[in-house]
Design an enzyme around this catalytic site. Sequence first.
Site, PDB file in Angstrom:
ATOM      1  N   GLY A  36      53.819  14.757  76.174  1.00  0.00           N
ATOM      2  CA  GLY A  36      52.484  15.336  76.365  1.00  0.00           C
ATOM      3  C   GLY A  36      51.887  15.765  75.033  1.00  0.00           C
ATOM      4  O   GLY A  36      50.702  15.575  74.764  1.00  0.00           O
ATOM      5  N   TRP A  77      50.992  12.653  73.086  1.00  0.00           N
ATOM      6  CA  TRP A  77      49.800  12.020  73.670  1.00  0.00           C
ATOM      7  C   TRP A  77      48.538  12.525  72.969  1.00  0.00           C
ATOM      8  O   TRP A  77      47.577  11.786  72.787  1.00  0.00           O
ATOM      9  CB  TRP A  77      49.730  12.345  75.176  1.00  0.00           C
ATOM     10  CG  TRP A  77      48.508  11.821  75.862  1.00  0.00           C
ATOM     11  CD1 TRP A  77      48.343  10.587  76.421  1.00  0.00           C
ATOM     12  CD2 TRP A  77      47.272  12.513  76.078  1.00  0.00           C
ATOM     13  NE1 TRP A  77      47.092  10.464  76.959  1.00  0.00           N
ATOM     14  CE2 TRP A  77      46.399  11.638  76.760  1.00  0.00           C
ATOM     15  CE3 TRP A  77      46.798  13.789  75.756  1.00  0.00           C
ATOM     16  CZ2 TRP A  77      45.106  11.984  77.136  1.00  0.00           C
ATOM     17  CZ3 TRP A  77      45.510  14.138  76.110  1.00  0.00           C
ATOM     18  CH2 TRP A  77      44.686  13.246  76.797  1.00  0.00           C
ATOM     19  N   HIS A  78      48.576  13.820  72.555  1.00  0.00           N
ATOM     20  CA  HIS A  78      47.381  14.397  71.941  1.00  0.00           C
ATOM     21  C   HIS A  78      47.118  13.854  70.546  1.00  0.00           C
ATOM     22  O   HIS A  78      45.987  13.894  70.071  1.00  0.00           O
ATOM     23  CB  HIS A  78      47.495  15.928  71.876  1.00  0.00           C
ATOM     24  CG  HIS A  78      47.264  16.581  73.197  1.00  0.00           C
ATOM     25  ND1 HIS A  78      48.266  16.764  74.120  1.00  0.00           N
ATOM     26  CD2 HIS A  78      46.143  17.061  73.772  1.00  0.00           C
ATOM     27  CE1 HIS A  78      47.770  17.347  75.193  1.00  0.00           C
ATOM     28  NE2 HIS A  78      46.484  17.542  75.015  1.00  0.00           N
ATOM     29  N   GLY A  79      48.135  13.378  69.874  1.00  0.00           N
ATOM     30  CA  GLY A  79      47.888  12.858  68.542  1.00  0.00           C
ATOM     31  C   GLY A  79      49.165  12.469  67.842  1.00  0.00           C
ATOM     32  O   GLY A  79      50.250  12.966  68.176  1.00  0.00           O
ATOM     33  N   PHE A 106      41.726  12.133  70.758  1.00  0.00           N
ATOM     34  CA  PHE A 106      42.954  11.842  71.510  1.00  0.00           C
ATOM     35  C   PHE A 106      42.794  10.601  72.369  1.00  0.00           C
ATOM     36  O   PHE A 106      43.668  10.158  73.015  1.00  0.00           O
ATOM     37  CB  PHE A 106      43.353  13.034  72.375  1.00  0.00           C
ATOM     38  CG  PHE A 106      43.387  14.332  71.593  1.00  0.00           C
ATOM     39  CD1 PHE A 106      43.808  14.333  70.271  1.00  0.00           C
ATOM     40  CD2 PHE A 106      42.989  15.520  72.149  1.00  0.00           C
ATOM     41  CE1 PHE A 106      43.827  15.504  69.540  1.00  0.00           C
ATOM     42  CE2 PHE A 106      43.010  16.706  71.420  1.00  0.00           C
ATOM     43  CZ  PHE A 106      43.426  16.696  70.112  1.00  0.00           C
TER      44      PHE A 106
END
Lengths: 464, 98
Positions: A318, A321-323, A464
Amino acid sequence: MLFPTLNFGLFFLVVFSVAWALVGHHRLRLAFLTAASYLFYGFWDWRFCALLAASSLGNHLFGRLIFDSPDPQRRKTILTVAIVLNLGCLAVFKYFNFFLESLNELLILLGVGRDLPFLSVLLPVGISFFTFHGISYLVDLYRGTLDRPASALQMLLYISFFPQLVAGPIVRAAHFLPQLRRPVDPAEIPAIRAFLLILGGLFKKVVVANILATELVDPVFRDPQAFGAIDLMLAAYGYAVQIYCDFSAYTDIAIGVAALFGYRFPQNFNQPYRAVGLRDFWRRWHISLSSWLRDYLYISLGGQDRRTRNLMITMLLGGLWHGAAWTFVAWGLLHGAMLVVEHRAAQGRQPLAGWQRGAAVLVTFHLVCLTWILFRAPDLGLALDYLAGFARLSQASQVAQPMVLALLAGGIGAHFLPAGRLDWLERQVATLPRTAQAAALGAAIVLIDRLGPDGVAPFIYFRF
Amino acid sequence: MSYLSQPPRPLTRRPPVESMTGAVRMPLHSVIRMVALASAVTLVLGSQAILDWALALPVHPASDLAVNAADQWHAWMGQVGLTRPAEAARSGFRQLQN
């Protein structure tokens, strides 16, 4: 094309008018909305429209293969291949250089540095979102949550529908595709709530998030060593309010715009800073992502059977996933670790009540703010500098302006308003004459535009 | 991927919370009227924003037309005093900021 701009306003007026003019022609309407969505996406970089179309049609093809295959083993194989391809595409565009750079640094540390082949690729806007939409479609079909595959046109629109294309909310295939199969009802448009969400979103983004970013957060995070503990604390609170106002603004506007076209999106935020724990926080923050990770990843890994391992993997991914950065990895792992601790501490305990609840809200908010420092900092070194700065207690504040403090107080205080505030406001507005409602809407748009700083910064979640 | 070895089952434990549950509904003709009137109010009171937008357009003969039209429109709105409310709100808010 950003939501709070005149470009988007004009785009919306044209698409809204034509889409409703086509209300009796269902397929034509879907085709028009798809074309409009590609135009919207093409404003960033038209070359990525081909990637978007390939992702949609590829997933459509795999979906058909999964649905048509009577052999369970074959269905599994097709699903696995399709997920690997989706994630592979994401990996190439988003993570390839990050992993290569990290490998390069490791090799240099080991004294065997090599010139590795870095790729010069631009990150397609919204790739994380449309990849998750594609996977949602395939898994929903495999699991039987979707009773039949989408047509190619429905699939193209599901992946590209412009309100949710670049920053969510992540709308599940099983939730949205049934809406695309039936004609929209022109007699049942929840316009007042839609406009309230849009206005609220514009205010949060243009006024609160933009002012906090320019006056407080950006200067302090740019050079944390120049500020004392009070300013560092204010900027951490400021970023908590800014990212909430920025991201929830985007999804509120997306939900409102979709509703004006006759489609329903799920709620994505529910006053996250009044959470009484990290588990509660993740049930209130970016709900469409956290529930996606829970249902498609955490449960798929085995859920609570191996909770510690599965929580850590889920939150690590998770975070990633953001960066593509170690700060996001650390942010995800820290949340995972805190969730594990909270789960263990909560076993066999009575639910919190009274002052304990208040204390839990306070502690949770500060833990979340602490992790936002990692999320916002450009690298781990700067994040550590920031944290070390909390020891500079005697330095006077340089950024504590009354407006900044008022926005901070308002942004946090709004989390403690009654849950039914939007319903109440909607009922009040509904009692006004239609002409007054429309005039107030127009005046409010102008007012919000004039109150904000000049120019509009992109939404944080566009990265993102 | 251990879930691949499990039989298909519904994934969603809790259905997504619907944002529009209980919302007041209105027919399309009312929404169109509302959008049209709100756009007109925006056009009248937001002439400065329209001019700012036109000035930021890329250089092109069509942009020149847009800039001239927006400039003229803003001047007319100024003459009848319709730019004052937005500017008063802006300067009041800036004073609060400073």
